[in-house]
Each structure stands twice: as structure tokens, then as C-alpha cells.
Scaffold this active site. Structure first.
Site: not given
Length: 367
Positions: A118, A122, A183, A185-186, A226, A255
Site C-alpha cells: 500500500n 494517511f 509509514s 508513504n509520507t 511504532k 510497520n
């Protein structure tokens, strides 16, 4: 069998994100009527078992298997998830402002690898939307963690303001909080795991938790961090030491990963975070390392590639007090939770443990 024979074939013919929303909407609808909650408990509920009950941070968990963040991003289906056998659940990641996330498509299945990739970014309704959802839903029967992050447009130098805003707005709704700095993805988010940025961020988070505790009273709510599975050994050592010194209550390991080792499906070429079976051993090894570095004194929630009771038990023996699932739920369905709990009971008895807490970190003691 109902999921694998009927629901899964239908859902897996759909776009993954469309299937995701359909599932959340369905659980939202069913979980918000008393008859629906009873039906979910009858079909999927896990009967409380003293052997699997544990207490951490003054919170009672009827079983150690929770839902990882990312599935119910907006806390839309909390009553539904509360009644299918979870011992606790995370919602989010939530950011202060509503955020659309990255461009679609951004969620990909890798069935032969039992994995997902993915790059959602967010996407969420923001703190006001989550607050509204939590306020308007029915009763939940399991502990709730709220996973918090920063908006994409917020520079790292101001990240602490976003995390504090999330705690300030949602403190009254969660049982504990999770700081997401891992994450992939940021942009630049993972940089917050290192150096003075991490110390400053955690000091701000703890300060806000204490301020809200003074306002609300009662038990001060725990906060966990996390972390990513892609840290080097040196980075793990430094990051864990910083977290341990900060006064937070625990660590979630881990994560998603950026690694693509051993994948066979063509979607392996997609960018984003990988979850599922390929992460099983990587996350367990990270748990093992954290437990060793902290002498088992900092509670760990293990997440990553848990498909069987044996997977969960290995993480518990490595040092996890609780575990979380996500990808396996997509592939196996809600019947997974009963299988995990029944299997954990069998494994505990086989090793002569009368409580799940006795098994935590036992792999270290047997060496």
C-alpha cells in the site's frame, strides 16, 4: 468457510480499495445495531479464556490478538470490529487535517506471496471526523488505540504540533495512543525515527499526554511508538534507547517494509509498504532485538505477517506482550481470530504455561 467460499472470491474480484471500503461500510452498518452485534458475536466471537487474558498499563485485554492500524482508518466500524473476536484494536492513522492521500491505485494484492503493498498516504477524515465517528457509534467492548501522525504538508520541524493536536482532540476517546513515525508513504516521516527529532517529538507527545491527563483525571493514558522494520542494527539500537529514555509506554514492531525480497507476484514492482507473510520473520527478529535491548522492561506489541497461532506465539516468545493482524485478516477472514486464540491456548498448555504473560520473552530465558 463463509468468508473463503463466498465473500473472498467476490471481494478479490474487486479493486482492493473498493473491497476495503465495502467491508468497512458493512461492518459499520451491522455493528451499529444491537441485533447485528449479537450476530457478529455468534458467528465470529471468541469466548473469554483466563489463560489468554492479560493486563498492561492498567488496561485489561481479554485476548492478546488485536487489529493493526490502517484497516479502520477513520474509526468508522469500531463496534463491528469489537464483536468479531479481537482483544483490542487500533484506528487511524489520523492526522489533524482531513487528507486525501496519494493518487489511486494505491493498494495492491500479491496472493501468491500472501502480501499487500500500500501507498495510501494517511488518507483520513482528520481529527474532527474521527471524533464525530467515535462519538456517534455504539458501545465498544474492547480497548481502543488511536494511531496518530502528521499531515503531509507539515514539515518535520513542526511535526510535534500535529501529534499534540491529535492527542488534544482525541484524548477522551482512546484507551491508548500510538505515535506513527514509520509509514513509508509520507515523505520524510521515517526521518523522525532518528536523532534529536525523535527526542523532541516524544518529549512533546509525553507533555501533551500529561496535560490532558491533568485535565481529564483518571489513569494517564499510555503512548506507544511504532517503528519500521527497515532500520539498520545501529539505528535500531539508537532508536530503542531514545524511546526507552523518553518515558513512553511501549513499542509496536513493526510497520510495513520497503523490502521486496523473495516476492513472486508482478505487483512487487509497485512502490509502497509491504505487509503480510514476507514480514513474518523480519518483524519477529526486531521484537527479539527490542526485548534484549530493553531487558524485557518495555512492553512490545508485535505486528507483521501473523497468519497462524504459531506465528503469533513466536512473536510472544520473542518478547511481544500483545500481537496485531491486518493482512492475514484480508486473506483468511474473521474466522482467523478464533483459530489464533484456540491455537495459542494449545501452545501455552503444551509448554506448561498457565497465562499468556508467562510466555512473553520465554525464548530468551530458554537459551
Amino acid at each position: 468457510m463463509l468468508y473463503k467460499n463466498i465473500a473472498k472470491p467476490v471481494l478479490f474480484r474487486m479493486d482492493p480499495e473498493q473491497a476495503h471500503h465495502l467491508t468497512i461500510d458493512g461492518l459499520h452498518t451491522v455493528g451499529n445495531v444491537p441485533g447485528g452485534r449479537r450476530l457478529l458475536r455468534a458467528m465470529y466471537g471468541v469466548r473469554p479464556c483466563p489463560e489468554l487474558q492479560t493486563e498492561l498499563w492498567g488496561i485489561r485485554f481479554d485476548n492478546p490478538v488485536g487489529l493493526a492500524a490502517g484497516l479502520d482508518k477513520n474509526a468508522k466500524a469500531v463496534p463491528g470490529f469489537s464483536n468479531i473476536g479481537f482483544g483490542f484494536m487500533e484506528v487511524g492513522t489520523v492526522t489533524p487535517k482531513l487528507q486525501e492521500g496519494n493518487e489511486k491505485p494505491r493498494l495492491f494484492r500479491l496472493p501468491p506471496d500472501a502480501a499487500l503493498i500500500n501507498r495510501m498516504g494517511f488518507n483520513n477524515v482528520g481529527i474532527d471526523g474521527m471524533k464525530r465517528n467515535l462519538r456517534n457509534q455504539g458501545h465498544r467492548s474492547i480497548p481502543l488505540a488511536i494511531n496518530i501522525g502528521k499531515n503531509k504538508t507539515t514539515p518535520n520541524e513542526q511535526a510535534e504540533d500535529d501529534y499534540r493536536a491529535c492527542i488534544r482532540a482525541l484524548y477522551g476517546y482512546g484507551d491508548f495512543f500510538v505515535v506513527n513515525i514509520s509509514s513509508p508513504n509520507t515523505p520524510d516521516l521515517r526521518n523522525l525515527q532518528h536523532g534529536d527529532d525523535l527526542s523532541r517529538l516524544l518529549a512533546a507527545v509525553i507533555g501533551e499526554i500529561q496535560a490532558q491527563h491533568a485535565k481529564f483525571g483518571g489513569r494517564q493514558k499510555p503512548v506507544l511508538v511504532k517503528i519500521a522494520p527497515d532500520l539498520t542494527p545501529e539505528e535500531v539500537e539508537y532508536t530503542v534507547a531514545t524511546i526507552d529514555r523518553s518515558g513512553v509506554s511501549g513499542i509496536i514492531a513493526s510497520n510495513t517494509t520497503l523490502s521486496r525480497d523473495g516476492l513472486s507476484h508482478e505487483n512487487r514492482k509497485e512502490t509502497g509498504g509491504l505487509s503480510g507473510r514476507p514480514l513474518t520473520e523480519r518483524s519477529t527478529e526486531l521484537i527479539r532485538t527490542i526485548y534484549r535491548l530493553t531487558d524485557g522492561k518495555l512492553p512490545i506489541i508485535g505486528s507483521g505477517g501473523i497468519f497462524t497461532a504459531e506465528d503469533a506465539y513466536e512473536k510472544i516468545r520473542a518478547g511481544a506482550s500483545l500481537v496485531e493482524v491486518y493482512t492475514a485478516l484480508i486473506y483468511e477472514g474473521p474466522g482467523l481470530l478464533r483459530k489464533l486464540n484456540d491455537g495459542l491456548k494449545t501452545l501455552l498448555r503444551k509448554d506448561g504455561f498457565s497465562r499468556i504473560s508467562e510466555a512473553v520473552g520465554s525464548a530468551h530465558r530458554s537459551k
